[in-house]
Every structure is written in structure tokens, then in C-alpha cells.
Design a protein around this motif. Structure first.
Motif, PDB file in Angstrom:
ATOM      1  N   ASP A   9      43.912   9.100  28.093  1.00 15.12           N
ATOM      2  CA  ASP A   9      42.854   8.569  27.388  1.00 15.12           C
ATOM      3  C   ASP A   9      42.983   8.904  25.900  1.00 15.12           C
ATOM      4  O   ASP A   9      41.784   8.861  25.054  1.00 15.12           O
ATOM      5  N   LEU A  10      44.127   9.202  25.366  1.00 14.62           N
ATOM      6  CA  LEU A  10      44.154   9.531  23.914  1.00 14.62           C
ATOM      7  C   LEU A  10      44.270   8.268  22.845  1.00 14.62           C
ATOM      8  O   LEU A  10      45.110   7.326  23.192  1.00 14.62           O
ATOM      9  N   THR A  11      43.242   7.931  21.913  1.00 14.49           N
ATOM     10  CA  THR A  11      43.105   7.132  21.141  1.00 14.49           C
ATOM     11  C   THR A  11      43.478   7.241  19.819  1.00 14.49           C
ATOM     12  O   THR A  11      43.616   8.610  19.514  1.00 14.49           O
ATOM     13  N   VAL A  12      43.808   6.191  18.916  1.00 13.15           N
ATOM     14  CA  VAL A  12      43.928   6.298  17.535  1.00 13.15           C
ATOM     15  C   VAL A  12      42.780   7.364  16.773  1.00 13.15           C
ATOM     16  O   VAL A  12      42.981   8.278  16.123  1.00 13.15           O
ATOM     17  N   ASP A  13      41.736   7.008  17.296  1.00 13.75           N
ATOM     18  CA  ASP A  13      40.416   7.740  16.837  1.00 13.75           C
ATOM     19  C   ASP A  13      40.459   9.094  17.184  1.00 13.75           C
ATOM     20  O   ASP A  13      40.013  10.060  16.341  1.00 13.75           O
ATOM     21  N   LYS A  14      40.902   9.536  18.455  1.00 19.88           N
ATOM     22  CA  LYS A  14      40.809  10.699  18.797  1.00 19.88           C
ATOM     23  C   LYS A  14      42.072  11.591  17.972  1.00 19.88           C
ATOM     24  O   LYS A  14      41.964  12.692  17.643  1.00 19.88           O
ATOM     25  N   VAL A  15      43.258  11.013  17.697  1.00 19.70           N
ATOM     26  CA  VAL A  15      44.319  11.377  17.167  1.00 19.70           C
ATOM     27  C   VAL A  15      43.891  11.734  15.635  1.00 19.70           C
ATOM     28  O   VAL A  15      44.180  13.000  15.072  1.00 19.70           O
ATOM     29  N   TRP A  16      43.088  10.960  15.092  1.00 24.10           N
ATOM     30  CA  TRP A  16      42.677  11.109  13.731  1.00 24.10           C
ATOM     31  C   TRP A  16      41.432  12.216  13.500  1.00 24.10           C
ATOM     32  O   TRP A  16      41.672  12.975  12.609  1.00 24.10           O
ATOM     33  N   ASP A  17      40.878  12.184  14.543  1.00 22.08           N
ATOM     34  CA  ASP A  17      39.732  13.707  14.579  1.00 22.08           C
ATOM     35  C   ASP A  17      40.636  14.929  14.616  1.00 22.08           C
ATOM     36  O   ASP A  17      40.475  15.721  13.893  1.00 22.08           O
ATOM     37  N   ILE A  18      41.655  14.818  15.425  1.00 17.37           N
ATOM     38  CA  ILE A  18      42.517  16.087  15.821  1.00 17.37           C
ATOM     39  C   ILE A  18      43.366  16.351  14.243  1.00 17.37           C
ATOM     40  O   ILE A  18      43.478  17.635  13.872  1.00 17.37           O
ATOM     41  N   ALA A  19      43.852  15.456  13.813  1.00 19.89           N
ATOM     42  CA  ALA A  19      44.825  15.466  12.689  1.00 19.89           C
ATOM     43  C   ALA A  19      44.457  15.699  11.336  1.00 19.89           C
ATOM     44  O   ALA A  19      44.851  16.509  10.625  1.00 19.89           O
ATOM     45  N   VAL A  20      43.152  14.748  11.125  1.00 16.63           N
ATOM     46  CA  VAL A  20      42.500  14.714   9.814  1.00 16.63           C
ATOM     47  C   VAL A  20      41.234  15.721   9.681  1.00 16.63           C
ATOM     48  O   VAL A  20      41.241  16.245   8.837  1.00 16.63           O
ATOM     49  N   ILE A 302      49.713   2.633  24.805  1.00 17.50           N
ATOM     50  CA  ILE A 302      50.573   3.102  25.735  1.00 17.50           C
ATOM     51  C   ILE A 302      51.886   4.178  25.623  1.00 17.50           C
ATOM     52  O   ILE A 302      51.916   5.147  26.664  1.00 17.50           O
ATOM     53  N   GLN A 303      52.107   4.257  24.602  1.00 13.84           N
ATOM     54  CA  GLN A 303      53.116   5.249  24.001  1.00 13.84           C
ATOM     55  C   GLN A 303      52.460   6.811  24.057  1.00 13.84           C
ATOM     56  O   GLN A 303      53.000   7.465  24.492  1.00 13.84           O
ATOM     57  N   MET A 304      51.297   6.757  23.699  1.00 12.81           N
ATOM     58  CA  MET A 304      50.547   7.971  23.609  1.00 12.81           C
ATOM     59  C   MET A 304      50.120   8.495  24.795  1.00 12.81           C
ATOM     60  O   MET A 304      49.341   9.562  24.910  1.00 12.81           O
ATOM     61  N   ASN A 305      50.020   7.844  25.933  1.00 13.55           N
ATOM     62  CA  ASN A 305      49.190   7.965  27.332  1.00 13.55           C
ATOM     63  C   ASN A 305      50.331   7.831  28.319  1.00 13.55           C
ATOM     64  O   ASN A 305      50.084   7.500  29.292  1.00 13.55           O
ATOM     65  N   SER A 306      51.586   8.057  28.163  1.00 15.92           N
ATOM     66  CA  SER A 306      52.840   7.849  29.256  1.00 15.92           C
ATOM     67  C   SER A 306      53.707   8.713  29.150  1.00 15.92           C
ATOM     68  O   SER A 306      53.963   9.190  28.001  1.00 15.92           O
ATOM     69  N   THR A 307      54.777   8.908  29.805  1.00 15.05           N
ATOM     70  CA  THR A 307      55.852   9.811  29.721  1.00 15.05           C
ATOM     71  C   THR A 307      57.037   8.893  29.105  1.00 15.05           C
ATOM     72  O   THR A 307      57.221   7.665  29.204  1.00 15.05           O
ATOM     73  N   ASP A 308      57.653   9.482  27.898  1.00 22.13           N
ATOM     74  CA  ASP A 308      58.951   8.850  27.584  1.00 22.13           C
ATOM     75  C   ASP A 308      60.082   9.675  27.755  1.00 22.13           C
ATOM     76  O   ASP A 308      61.031   9.877  27.015  1.00 22.13           O
ATOM     77  N   ASP A 309      59.824  10.782  28.891  1.00 19.89           N
ATOM     78  CA  ASP A 309      60.691  11.757  28.857  1.00 19.89           C
ATOM     79  C   ASP A 309      62.082  11.242  29.647  1.00 19.89           C
ATOM     80  O   ASP A 309      62.059  10.516  30.821  1.00 19.89           O
ATOM     81  N   ASN A 310      63.135  11.754  29.543  1.00 17.46           N
ATOM     82  CA  ASN A 310      64.564  11.460  30.222  1.00 17.46           C
ATOM     83  C   ASN A 310      65.195  12.952  30.443  1.00 17.46           C
ATOM     84  O   ASN A 310      65.355  13.746  29.526  1.00 17.46           O
ATOM     85  N   PRO A 311      65.238  13.621  31.764  1.00 14.85           N
ATOM     86  CA  PRO A 311      65.156  12.724  32.794  1.00 14.85           C
ATOM     87  C   PRO A 311      63.530  12.965  33.238  1.00 14.85           C
ATOM     88  O   PRO A 311      62.800  13.813  32.661  1.00 14.85           O
ATOM     89  N   CYS A 312      63.130  12.072  34.275  1.00 15.82           N
ATOM     90  CA  CYS A 312      61.842  12.090  34.479  1.00 15.82           C
ATOM     91  C   CYS A 312      61.474  12.601  36.031  1.00 15.82           C
ATOM     92  O   CYS A 312      61.964  12.304  36.999  1.00 15.82           O
ATOM     93  N   LEU A 313      60.421  13.532  35.857  1.00 19.03           N
ATOM     94  CA  LEU A 313      60.166  14.276  37.236  1.00 19.03           C
ATOM     95  C   LEU A 313      59.033  13.517  37.968  1.00 19.03           C
ATOM     96  O   LEU A 313      58.171  13.288  37.555  1.00 19.03           O
ATOM     97  N   LEU A 314      59.438  13.068  39.289  1.00 23.27           N
ATOM     98  CA  LEU A 314      58.497  12.315  39.949  1.00 23.27           C
ATOM     99  C   LEU A 314      57.886  13.346  40.967  1.00 23.27           C
ATOM    100  O   LEU A 314      58.549  13.559  41.916  1.00 23.27           O
TER     101      LEU A 314
END
Length: 503
Positions: A9-20, A302-314
Motif C-alpha cells: 500500500d505504498l502511495t505517492v503521498d507516502k513516498v513524498w512523506d518519506i523522501a521530502v 502497481i510498480q511500487m507495490n509488486s515484484t519486478d525481480d528476476n528470478p522470482c521466488l514463489l
């Protein structure tokens, strides 16, 4: 302020809170348990000697090389070394924080099998304010390997970081922060570098400013329409309902609210039936921005809350398999759509300024001169916003389709997502300048219109006008305008305009 990361559940607003805003991060207990379970599976696979890409084999063209257990630490450390090729300008500390927050969040889903200590190190560095130095260029978008390797380098106590206002070695910062460098194990190096979190982190901060620009566009367009004393018929709810486009309907609704109570609704003899398209279609093109932003935000989430790993551990299936989940073409092309729409928004703003400077349309003085034309006023400033608009138009040209086949033709597709994001970031900055200059024009036109016999602004536009005038006074004599433009840009960038209207 604290943000609890779950992986979901990472949102743009949460990233802004952490980053800025510097919010601390905390890994949820459930996510921490997932990290432990997935790491346990990694060691089971090590013992089973199952060949897994980047785990007990090499990477890229070297995928056929086998890595023995006793060389896991050395292999993973060297994997970081051989990918540390970022060049050029460095990401800001806020951007680095955004990148680290996104990568940590995605690791928590358990598809990577990363050592929990490595995942926790992202949180520890964020909370301690240790920010790796990360050059921005070097990724073609099939995972941001070359930039993210700089973060991995800092984790193992090498490379440079920024800490408490000073640039220093990572080793020194670790000592000052009371941390020990991590020791990498199987799968750790690839888990650090094989991700598109650099693109996603930078994009999240751009999207935050874009959302504010979308709101400001409606306010500024309303002020310019009052400066022109134009027509409000294109904003009527019935017209919007007949068209059925959600974005433009929302913008028109906003503009009707801002203009409520304005003298712009008063008819006068000879008032034109309709205005130039840059005024008449403002809500419509601003609506296209809202539609494009909604689409792009969906895929950034979706990009911030999913895996983009290769390989993928199931984890549930106790398997680890090769894939192309690092593909970000959907997000890249969504952002290029945003860039194209922003070029339309920019051009509309520039044309509104050109029209406001034309006495044949406004019945005000040429270039909005306060003294009837003796001062040059806003004549030469047109070159400034024209130049910015030209840059926006060129930056909006797609670059995701331009790539080479690399790594022995194993990697024969790319999308240049980091470059797409950086183009979008520059477009946003240029548009902030352009909107600042439009505010200068709109408020000057309104002041001149008031002098002609009084002119009552709408509820929202009056608040916006007053807020801008507190930041920048009326132009009453020829003077260097560069300081005014800078102040107007800073006013727009701060989003003070939106806050003043909300209040």
C-alpha cells in the motif's frame, strides 16, 4: 512522522512523506516474517543445488557460469562492483530516499529471497539519514542496474554517501550512524540491483508535483479568463455531461467553483460570442492531463507495490524461476503520454499570455503596460516562455522506443524509463515557470480591468489573486523581470496557490 511499509500500500503521498518530509519507515511484522520465510527457501534451494539465474549462476551473457557456495559472498560483492556505472548528475537526497523506500517496499513481498538484513538496511539508512550518492544516468530501463548498484555499494561500506549535510565515505557514515556494513549472501546482489525502483522513486516525486500542477492549471486558467473577461459557457455542467469525459468535467467543475460570484458572468455590449481556444478549451485540455495522470498513477502504484525481480521466488510453490517482470514499458509509455499532454497544456498557457498582451482582444493596454504603452512591460518576457515551451515540446518526444541489443543479444529490448522520468521531471519544472509567468500576466490584466471601472473576482480566484500578490507586487514600472519570474516559479512550486484557494 512514521510510515509503516507492508509491500502492498505504498502511495505517492507516502513516498513524498518519506523522501521530502523525512518520515521514518518501519517494516510491518507480517512483512518481516515473509522476508524470513523467503530467505529460508533460498537456503533450501542452495542445498538442493538447483540452477537459478543470478543465484548460483552468473548474470547476463554469463548465465552459463556456475557459482559455488563458497564464492557466494565474493560473487555478490563483485556483482555490485561490476554494475556500478552510474554517470552524470546525481539524484537529489529526496530522490534517493524515494528510490530506497520503493525498493524496500517491493522486497517485503518476499519474491526476492533477499537476506532480511539487507532489506532492513534500507530502513536503517533511511532512518539514520545516510543517503548514497547515486548518479542518474546509465540505465536503459530493463531494471535500473547501474544506478541501484551505487546504493548496494554504500550498503557494504563502500562508495560515497551524504550524511547530515556532509559528503563522506560510506564506511565513515556507517561508523557515525552506529551501523556495520552488510555482508552479502546468495541472491543479495541481484536483489539490490535488479529492480526499476530508481525510475519509480523519481517518478513518484514527479507525480506529486504533477497532481498539484493539475489543480493549479484550473485556478490559473480561471484567473486568465477573468483577465480576458471571457466567456463561461464552455464550462457549463450540461455541456460537460453531453461530452462525457471525466477529466474535463472535473476541471470545468473546479473552474465554475473558482469563478463563482465573478463579474465575468455579466454580459456587456459587443462581448464576443466565444473566445480563442486557449481560453475556451482550457478545462478540456487540463482535463486531458487529469485523465492521463489517473492512467499513469494506476501503473506507478502497481510498480511500487509488486515484484519486478528476476528470478522470482514463489514462496508457496517453493520455486524460483526466470522471467521479465522488470519490464516497465507500460509505465514508461504512460509517462510519455503525460509528457505529450503537458506539451499541449504548456502551449495553451503560452497562447493565453500572448492573447492577454493583445489590446484588440482584451481592450487593455499593449503588453499589459500599466501606463498605457510607454513601458515595454511584458513584451520581451514572451521570449522566455516561448523558449521554455520549445524545450517542453522537444522533451515530450518519445524516447522509450530507442534502444540497442546488449549483452550478447540476450538483452534485446529496453524502454529507457529513467530517461523518460527525467524528461517528465524537466517538463514539470518548465511548466512551473510558465504557469508562474501566466500568473504574472493574469493578475496584471485583472488589475488593469479593475482600474477600468471595478471588477469583482470569483471566490476562488480572489483568494488566488490575493495570495499571489502577497508574493509578487503589481508591475508598475520597467524593471528586471528575472527576479519576478523566479518568485513566481517558487510560488507555483510551493503549491501555495492551491492551499490558498482551499482555505
Amino acid at each position: 512522522m512514521k510510515v509503516i511499509l507492508t509491500g502492498n500500500d505504498l502511495t505517492v503521498d507516502k513516498v513524498w512523506d518519506i523522501a521530502v518530509k523525512g518520515a521514518e519507515v518501519e517494516i510491518s511484522p507480517e512483512a518481516d516474517a515473509t522476508l524470513e520465510a523467503s530467505r529460508k527457501l533460498v537456503y533450501e534451494l542452495v542445498d538442493a543445488d538447483v540452477p537459478v539465474y543470478g543465484f548460483n549462476t552468473g548474470v547476463g551473457w554469463n548465465k552459463d557460469h556456475k557459482i559455488a557456495k563458497e564464492f557466494f559472498e565474493e560473487f555478490n560483492r563483485k556483482l555490485i562492483y561490476c554494475h556500478t556505472f552510474g554517470v552524470g548528475a546525481e539524484a537529489s537526497e529526496a530522490e534517493v530516499r524515494a528510490v530506497m523506500a520503493v525498493r524496500l517496499n517491493c522486497l517485503l513481498l518476499g519474491y526476492t529471497g533477499v537476506q532480511p538484513a539487507v532489506a532492513r538496511r534500507y530502513a536503517e539508512l533511511l532512518n539514520a539519514g545516510v543517503h548514497p550518492v547515486v548518479p542518474e544516468k546509465g540505465s536503459v530501463g530493463e531494471a535500473d542496474l547501474t544506478q541501484l548498484a551505487h546504493i548496494g555499494l554504500a550498503m557494504i561500506g563502500e562508495g560515497e554517501v551524504n550524511y547530515k549535510g556532509r559528503r563522506m565515505s560510506s564506511a565513515e557514515a556507517h561508523k557515525l550512524a552506529g551501523l556495520e556494513p552488510v555482508v552479502l549472501g546468495p541472491k543479495d546482489g541481484l536483489a539490490v540491483v535488479s529492480s526499476s525502483s530508481f525510475s519509480a522513486g523519481e517518478a513518484a516525486l514527479v507525480f506529486k508535483e504533477l497532481a498539484e500542477l493539475a489543480d493549479m492549471g484550473d485556478i490559473i486558467s480561471s484567473l486568465s479568463l477573468e483577465g480576458l473577461n471571457g466567456n463561461t459557457s464552455p464550462l457549463e455542467a450540461e455541456v460537460m455531461a453531453a461530452r462525457g469525459l471525466a477529466g474535463q468535467a472535473k476541471c470545468a467543475e473546479n473552474m465554475r467553483g473558482y469563478l463563482e460570484g465573478s463579474d465575468i458572468y455579466e454580459a456587456y455590449p459587443g462581448k464576443p460570442v466565444q473566445d480563442p481556444l486557449c481560453f475556451r478549451g482550457a478545462a478540456y485540455v487540463n482535463g486531458s492531463l487529469r485523465d492521463a495522470l489517473e492512467y499513469a498513477e494506476k501503473y506507478l502504484f502497481i510498480q511500487m507495490n509488486s515484484t519486478d525481480d528476476n528470478p522470482c521466488l514463489l514462496l508457496k510453490e517453493k520455486r524460483i524461476i526466470s522471467n521479465s517482470n522488470f519490464e516497465t514499458t507500460t509505465l514508461a509509455t504512460a509517462m510519455e503520454m503525460l509528457a505529450i499532454v503537458l506539451s499541449h497544456v504548456s502551449r495553451m498557457s503560452c497562447y493565453r499570455m500572448l492573447r492577454l498582451a493583445n489590446p484588440e482582444l482584451t481592450h487593455l493596454s499593449r503588453f499589459l503596460s500599466h501606463d498605457g504603452g510607454e513601458s515595454h512591460c511584458f513584451g520581451t518576457i514572451q521570449k522566455c516562455f516561448a523558449s521554455l515551451d520549445t524545450e517542453i515540446r522537444h522533451l515530450s518526444n518519445p524516447c522509450s522506443v530507442d534502444y540497442l541489443s546488449l549483452s550478447g543479444s540476450i538483452e534485446d529490448h529496453a524502454n529507457n524509463t529513467p530517461l523518460v522520468v527525467q524528461h517528465l521531471r524537466q517538463i514539470v519544472q518548465d511548466l512551473q515557470y510558465i504557469y508562474g509567468i501566466e500568473l504574472i500576466h493574469a493578475c496584471q490584466a485583472i488589475e488593469l480591468r479593475k482600474r477600468q471601472g471595478g471588477f469583482t473576482l470569483g471566490r476562488g480566484t480572489a483568494a488566488a489573486y490575493d495570495a499571489f500578490r502577497r508574493a509578487l507586487p503589481l508591475y508598475t514600472n520597467d524593471r528586471p523581470l528575472a527576479p519576478d519570474v523566479k518568485k513566481a516559479y517558487e510560488f507555483v512550486k510551493s503549491a501555495a496557490l492551491v492551499e490558498s484557494v482551499k482555505r
